[in-house]
Motif scaffolding. Structure first.
Motif, PDB file in Angstrom:
ATOM      1  N   TYR B 150       0.830  -1.203   0.000  1.00  0.00           N
ATOM      2  CA  TYR B 150       0.000   0.000   0.000  1.00  0.00           C
ATOM      3  C   TYR B 150       0.865   1.254   0.000  1.00  0.00           C
ATOM      4  O   TYR B 150       0.667   2.165  -0.803  1.00  0.00           O
ATOM      5  N   GLU B 154       0.905   4.008  -2.820  1.00  0.00           N
ATOM      6  CA  GLU B 154       0.405   5.326  -2.459  1.00  0.00           C
ATOM      7  C   GLU B 154       1.449   6.396  -2.790  1.00  0.00           C
ATOM      8  O   GLU B 154       1.123   7.454  -3.316  1.00  0.00           O
ATOM      9  N   SER B 171      -4.930  -1.822  -6.929  1.00  0.00           N
ATOM     10  CA  SER B 171      -5.417  -0.525  -6.469  1.00  0.00           C
ATOM     11  C   SER B 171      -5.246  -0.389  -4.962  1.00  0.00           C
ATOM     12  O   SER B 171      -5.183  -1.379  -4.238  1.00  0.00           O
ATOM     13  N   LEU B 172      -5.178   0.842  -4.506  1.00  0.00           N
ATOM     14  CA  LEU B 172      -5.032   1.118  -3.079  1.00  0.00           C
ATOM     15  C   LEU B 172      -6.168   0.489  -2.291  1.00  0.00           C
ATOM     16  O   LEU B 172      -5.968  -0.067  -1.222  1.00  0.00           O
ATOM     17  N   GLU B 173      -7.368   0.593  -2.851  1.00  0.00           N
ATOM     18  CA  GLU B 173      -8.521   0.088  -2.120  1.00  0.00           C
ATOM     19  C   GLU B 173      -8.416  -1.427  -1.908  1.00  0.00           C
ATOM     20  O   GLU B 173      -8.763  -1.940  -0.851  1.00  0.00           O
ATOM     21  N   THR B 174      -7.931  -2.143  -2.920  1.00  0.00           N
ATOM     22  CA  THR B 174      -7.756  -3.589  -2.785  1.00  0.00           C
ATOM     23  C   THR B 174      -6.787  -3.893  -1.650  1.00  0.00           C
ATOM     24  O   THR B 174      -7.052  -4.731  -0.794  1.00  0.00           O
ATOM     25  N   GLY B 236     -12.766   4.934  11.640  1.00  0.00           N
ATOM     26  CA  GLY B 236     -12.718   5.078  10.197  1.00  0.00           C
ATOM     27  C   GLY B 236     -11.316   5.336   9.654  1.00  0.00           C
ATOM     28  O   GLY B 236     -11.153   5.986   8.627  1.00  0.00           O
ATOM     29  N   TRP B 237     -10.326   4.831  10.363  1.00  0.00           N
ATOM     30  CA  TRP B 237      -8.969   4.902   9.811  1.00  0.00           C
ATOM     31  C   TRP B 237      -8.923   4.116   8.532  1.00  0.00           C
ATOM     32  O   TRP B 237      -9.532   3.067   8.426  1.00  0.00           O
ATOM     33  N   GLN B 238      -8.171   4.639   7.599  1.00  0.00           N
ATOM     34  CA  GLN B 238      -8.077   3.969   6.306  1.00  0.00           C
ATOM     35  C   GLN B 238      -6.731   4.237   5.730  1.00  0.00           C
ATOM     36  O   GLN B 238      -6.076   5.197   6.101  1.00  0.00           O
ATOM     37  N   GLY B 239      -6.360   3.403   4.808  1.00  0.00           N
ATOM     38  CA  GLY B 239      -5.213   3.707   3.972  1.00  0.00           C
ATOM     39  C   GLY B 239      -3.908   3.851   4.706  1.00  0.00           C
ATOM     40  O   GLY B 239      -3.527   3.009   5.500  1.00  0.00           O
ATOM     41  N   ARG B 240      -3.243   4.973   4.450  1.00  0.00           N
ATOM     42  CA  ARG B 240      -1.875   5.187   4.856  1.00  0.00           C
ATOM     43  C   ARG B 240      -1.668   4.985   6.351  1.00  0.00           C
ATOM     44  O   ARG B 240      -0.783   4.245   6.776  1.00  0.00           O
ATOM     45  N   ARG B 241      -2.522   5.646   7.156  1.00  0.00           N
ATOM     46  CA  ARG B 241      -2.308   5.611   8.589  1.00  0.00           C
ATOM     47  C   ARG B 241      -2.407   4.173   9.105  1.00  0.00           C
ATOM     48  O   ARG B 241      -1.572   3.728   9.883  1.00  0.00           O
TER      49      ARG B 241
END
Lengths: 426, 280
Positions: B150, B154, B171-174, B236-241
């Motif tokens: 990720y 990113e 994809s990032l979402e995957t 609702g943390w998502q992604g990078r963090r």
């Protein structure tokens, strides 16, 4: 003589309202195929319908009649006057039709040249025709298989699909690297510039579920929403729309930032940090560049996208040229195969005639050749057979190898006269 | 027999790692299929090896570091195979296989030790403690790998570099949803492992909690994952963090796993890579 005919319209020849009428909402491709198949003038047919084109490719012995039937049928399916439809359609015959379908599948005729989706769509159209409707035969089956090969050749031997990066393509490609898929996504168009419209259309073609449009002039928003299938919203509703959207394309004529980092920070909180992809194609820019540094937020402006496009544009011209050359090559090859079909009936007649003579002569001689063993009879059988075959072998090969159509006709004529093939039939 | 089994498993896993690396460079689907089936076969051999060891020792083969690493590698591959069925994300293998191969090689490089199994380490309790723990660890390894992927992807998108990996990574979402699912599946498993571990300690040593360093570090790691899961599901943390947090948590896990086994003075430790377990 069988002709290949291609009739249709694409993003260049017809406006979207017209293509929409035939895009399968009212009458599905399967029904159109069925109607075409019922016509006595059309022997094989395939119907291709995507968001940038509607066309059919078919074979017929009387091309003029077939053309009339198809256009009538399409006018009927789209409930529009024949004249209006005809003025937006193109017609290709024989080798031009072959070339056209090759170019379509190789994505040289696409709005975004080199975009890879079209091949899948053509394959799907062929599958529908060949497997479900059984409306294809020897010529179209061969033509379509060749088409897929050509498209593959173009894709592997030229860099056209790698460099297929116009602004809208780049936007879609990036969106696909951010989101799992585009199905179910909401796009928001801010402003109604031409390029934004193109990008939005491309997003819709790639499966975006909802498209909202906000514009300072609400009237223009409504108009655009009507032509590309979205919903118009008031400019003051922009923040609400931003909370809902996944992909934002902005292209207003504003002179300062209409979307600031603070605004997006606020919106991200409201949308529980769901990923947001913003594309700013306005000059001067609409979105504050700092937005890109926010978490789960990706901002691309026109320069970021152009960089990708420019990197490839000169190279792309060359690649397109090479692709055209491959297609020309394959058109000639297909033409050669097709013209061998013309000589096939003559060859069959010739073979039949020789075989008949052989049998007749054998029958006559057999009465005088009594007392032969089974083996000996078999040997005579083999002997006459190979003599007959070898005698006509060279003429047959010669017929198959003639390349130009004009000399082919005269060769067929001579063959028929020399071997008295026409009289044989009567 | 066990040497043959583990040797074949090691060979197949390294071979498939090579295949996965060729796959990510060449993007050839048939290379992926070969690599995948070689990995699957390697996994089967490793399973046979572990079953064989289980029978020979009369207990789960985790009594020294060598065995534990082999078991860890097995659980990582197992978790990957499960995720492959769910996500069909071919490129994940190119990142997971090297990690599994690394632990396999590490395990095989350690000296072979006599199998002396203290009686405390026999019986159903160790099984109940160790199996969920290792499966959870294996799944967290997937979370770690997908988080690294990720962050790489990113960075490419943010910096607009679009390098060679850009095309190859999903994809990032995957990647984020792989991270999500690995947490959701892995966390209950290590929670069960912690609970059975405490019950095990009570049954064998007479107390649930002994402030043993490995126990403490395990608890700290567990709390880190609990925080991450909470932030993801509730805040609702998502992604990078959450990718960064997931990498941090996995580092803690590895530290607890290796550090708790070697550096810290603990009854959990493997001694001087020794076969015997120190007991109070």
């Amino acid at each position: 003589m069988i002709s290949i005919i291609n009739i249709g319209m694409n993003h260049q020849s017809a406006p979207v309202e017209l293509r929409e009428c035939l895009s399968g909402d009212k009458v599905g491709p399967a029904e159109i195929l069925e109607l075409m198949r019922k016509s006595e003038f059309i022997s094989e047919c395939i119907f291709i319908s995507t968001c940038n084109r509607v066309e059919t490719i078919c074979t017929a012995t009387d091309p003029d009649q077939a053309e009339k039937v198809i256009i009538d049928l399409m006018a009927q399916a789209g409930t529009m006057p024949v004249e209006r439809l005809r003025s937006h359609m193109y017609l290709h015959k024989d080798m031009d039709a072959v070339r056209h379908i090759f170019r379509v599948a190789a994505s040289l005729d696409s709005m975004v040249v080199g975009e890879p989706q079209i091949l899948g769509q053509v394959k799907e159209a062929f599958r529908l025709a060949a497997v479900k409707e059984r409306s294809t035969g020897v010529i179209l089956n061969r033509l379509m298989h060749k088409t897929f090969q050509v498209a593959k050749r173009v894709r592997t031997e030229t860099g056209i699909s790698e460099t297929a990066v116009s602004i809208s393509y780049a936007a879609v490609e990036l969106a696909k690297k951010i989101f799992y898929g585009l199905e179910g996504r909401v796009a928001l168009l801010i402003g109604a510039g031409e390029m934004a419209e193109l990008a939005a259309k491309h997003l819709v073609c790639n499966g975006i579920t909802e498209l909202n449009i906000v514009n300072r002039s609400f009237e223009r928003a409504v108009e655009l929403a009507g032509s590309i299938g979205g919903k118009a919203a008031l400019f003051d509703e922009m923040e609400e729309q931003l909370v809902k959207a996944d992909i934002v394309i902005s292209s207003t004529a504003a002179t300062n930032y209409i979307i600031t980092a603070d605004m997006i920070k606020n919106i991200l909180r409201k949308r529980k940090n769901r990923t947001l992809f913003l594309i700013d194609i306005a000059v001067p820019r609409d979105i504050e560049p700092k937005v890109n540094s926010l978490e789960n937020c990706f901002l691309y402006d026109i320069d970021d996208l152009k960089e990708v496009v420019n990197e490839n544009s000169t190279q792309r011209m060359q690649e397109a040229l090479r692709a055209e050359r491959i297609i020309e090559e394959e058109v000639i090859k297909f033409g050669n195969w097709l013209s061998t079909l013309d000589v096939v009936p003559t060859i069959v007649l010739l073979k039949e005639k020789v075989e008949e003579i052989r049998r007749a002569e054998l029958r006559r001689s057999m009465s005088q050749l009594q007392g032969l063993t089974g083996e000996q009879i078999e040997a005579i059988e083999t002997l006459t057979l190979s003599m007959a075959e070898k005698m006509v072998n060279d003429p047959i090969l010669a017929l198959k190898n003639i390349s130009s159509r004009a000399s082919k006709d005269s060769f067929i004529d001579i063959t028929k006269r020399l071997f008295n093939l026409d009289k044989e039939k009567t | 027999m066990e040497h043959i089994l583990s040797g074949i498993a090691l060979f197949l896993i390294i071979l498939s790692t090579g295949g996965f690396i060729v796959y990510i460079i060449r993007q050839n689907n048939s290379v992926f299929r070969y690599a995948y089936w070689v990995l699957f076969t390697g996994f089967l051999f490793q399973t046979l090896f572990l079953v064989y060891r289980y029978i020979a020792l009369g207990t789960v083969p985790v009594i020294n570091l060598k065995m534990s690493l082999a078991f860890f590698a097995w659980s990582i591959i197992g978790a990957y195979l499960l995720f492959q069925v769910k996500f069909r994300l071919m490129v994940l293998g190119s990142f997971v296989a090297p990690v599994a191969a690394f632990f396999m090689i590490l395990s095989s490089a350690l000296p072979h030790l006599p199998d002396t199994v203290p009686p405390v380490l026999k019986g159903i309790w160790l099984l109940l403690h160790v199996i969920p723990m290792f499966l959870g660890d294996g799944i967290f390894a997937i979370a770690f790998v997908s988080s690294v992927m990720y962050l790489v992807q990113e960075r490419q998108i943010k910096r607009k570099t679009r390098g060679t990996l850009f095309k190859r990574l999903p994809s990032l979402e995957t990647l984020d949803s792989i991270n999500h699912y690995s947490l959701v599946y892995g966390f209950p498993l290590i929670t069960i492992g912690m609970i059975t571990g405490a019950a095990y300690a009570q049954a064998v040593l007479g107390s649930y909690w002994r402030w043993d360093p490995k126990e403490v570090w395990s608890l700290v790691t567990w709390i880190c994952y609990a925080i991450l899961l909470h932030e993801r599901l509730a805040v609702g943390w998502q992604g990078r963090r959450s990718a960064i947090m997931s990498i941090f948590c996995f580092m803690m896990l590895i530290f607890t796993f290796l550090g708790g086994g070697i550096l810290l003075d603990s009854y959990h430790s493997f001694g001087d890579f020794g076969g015997g377990t120190k007991l109070p």
